[in-house]
Enzyme design. Sequence first.
Site, PDB file in Angstrom:
ATOM      1  N   CYS A  59       0.739  -1.326  -0.206  1.00 46.72           N
ATOM      2  CA  CYS A  59       0.049   0.057  -0.035  1.00 46.72           C
ATOM      3  C   CYS A  59       0.982   1.263  -0.121  1.00 46.72           C
ATOM      4  O   CYS A  59       1.840   1.375   0.730  1.00 46.72           O
ATOM      5  CB  CYS A  59      -0.953  -0.216   1.302  1.00 46.72           C
ATOM      6  SG  CYS A  59      -1.620   1.539   1.598  1.00 46.72           S
TER       7      CYS A  59
ATOM      8  N   CYS B 130       0.521   3.448   3.041  1.00 45.30           N
ATOM      9  CA  CYS B 130       1.100   2.738   4.241  1.00 45.30           C
ATOM     10  C   CYS B 130       2.653   3.145   4.060  1.00 45.30           C
ATOM     11  O   CYS B 130       3.311   3.299   5.029  1.00 45.30           O
ATOM     12  CB  CYS B 130       0.916   1.128   4.307  1.00 45.30           C
ATOM     13  SG  CYS B 130      -0.840   0.896   4.073  1.00 45.30           S
TER      14      CYS B 130
ATOM     15  N   CYS C 192       0.252  17.008   2.994  1.00 42.88           N
ATOM     16  CA  CYS C 192       0.209  17.147   1.551  1.00 42.88           C
ATOM     17  C   CYS C 192       1.361  16.658   0.968  1.00 42.88           C
ATOM     18  O   CYS C 192       2.595  16.788   1.482  1.00 42.88           O
ATOM     19  CB  CYS C 192       0.333  18.910   1.492  1.00 42.88           C
ATOM     20  SG  CYS C 192       0.931  19.160  -0.306  1.00 42.88           S
TER      21      CYS C 192
ATOM     22  N   CYS D 219       4.012  18.831  -0.390  1.00 49.69           N
ATOM     23  CA  CYS D 219       4.858  19.331   0.530  1.00 49.69           C
ATOM     24  C   CYS D 219       5.661  18.622   1.171  1.00 49.69           C
ATOM     25  O   CYS D 219       7.139  18.954   1.322  1.00 49.69           O
ATOM     26  CB  CYS D 219       3.953  19.940   1.601  1.00 49.69           C
ATOM     27  SG  CYS D 219       2.389  20.946   1.017  1.00 49.69           S
TER      28      CYS D 219
END
Length: 357
Positions: free
Chosen positions: A46, A49, A165, A168
């Site tokens: 994932c 994850c 984000c 970011c």
Amino acid sequence: MSSALILLTLVSAAFASNVVDLTVSNFDEIVSGDKNVFVEFFAPWCGHCKALAPEYEVVADSYTREINVVIAKVDCTVEKDLASRFGVTGYPTLKFFKKGATEPEAYSGGRTADDIVKFINKETGARGFVKKAPSAVVQLDESNFDATALDTTKDVLVEFYAPWCGHCKRLTPIYEEVGKTFKADSNCVVAKVDADSEKSLGGRYGVTGFPTIKFFPKDNKAGEAYSGGRTAEDFITFLNEKCNLNRVAGGGLTDSAGRVPSLDALAAKFMGSDDKAAVAEEANAATKDMDKMAQYYYKVMKKCIEKGTDFIATEIDRLSRMLEGNITDEKRDQFTIRKNILAAFSTSGSDDAHSEL
């Protein structure tokens, strides 16, 4: 014990995780109601994850001294029964088992280490704290924004970001490098605002997406949108131009830092002149109202008259050795500028020189 085994032991210890792996065989023993347990149900493939993994390690490291808080995880691709038991249908799923209970509450807060630690501290009364490396980027909030970004003696670059984000997060190491590059320049500031927490500041400057980058030059404190590239080199080029600086990535100075074209011309004239004293006086007059580093041109000329022009090579060598040592940022800048100015003088002449400026 062999040196190889010692090395392996040290490496293993360095990479040991404080996150507890839960399986069917130990789940009920650990999540028994005796302690507060925060659990991530994840799948190794994932992407979300994987993004959470380093933050989750920081969370676990924050509670190494708290005996009543456990940070744990379940690999749902292996422990399918546990995933089914707790209704896990997506990854990562985060659940909190409060002390005294064996049924969890869903965690739906932010996914930074700070967010999770704040939640656990609030729920448990624990005092976990996130250990952060020192940053060269100035953190701004309501309490210090105006004093920094709106200071008319400073040029200030500000990133408005959100901790969750993705863009970011990718920008963070780049922006940190930019902060490190200009940290010695008190009037050229690299700063950031967590606009997810400081919503009033985000609203004040029309921030609707992340990251939003604005430049607050000395002569325009309304702020200007930054629309340039987002590599470290892009930011460094921009700030060098706007702040009238000569920085290179990492905080060093370019070869042109401190050089003045009109004084370079006098340096060349000095080296080729039979009347060096007259040229030195010309340089003295030209630099009287200039800064201390510009006046170094005249000092070099005086030393050459006194000791001979071999002084230049000797001094460059001395400064090079000092720059390799452990010195302050201020001294590093001073010595680099001196080397740059010395390079403006040709090294003709054969007199010995051992003095220092």
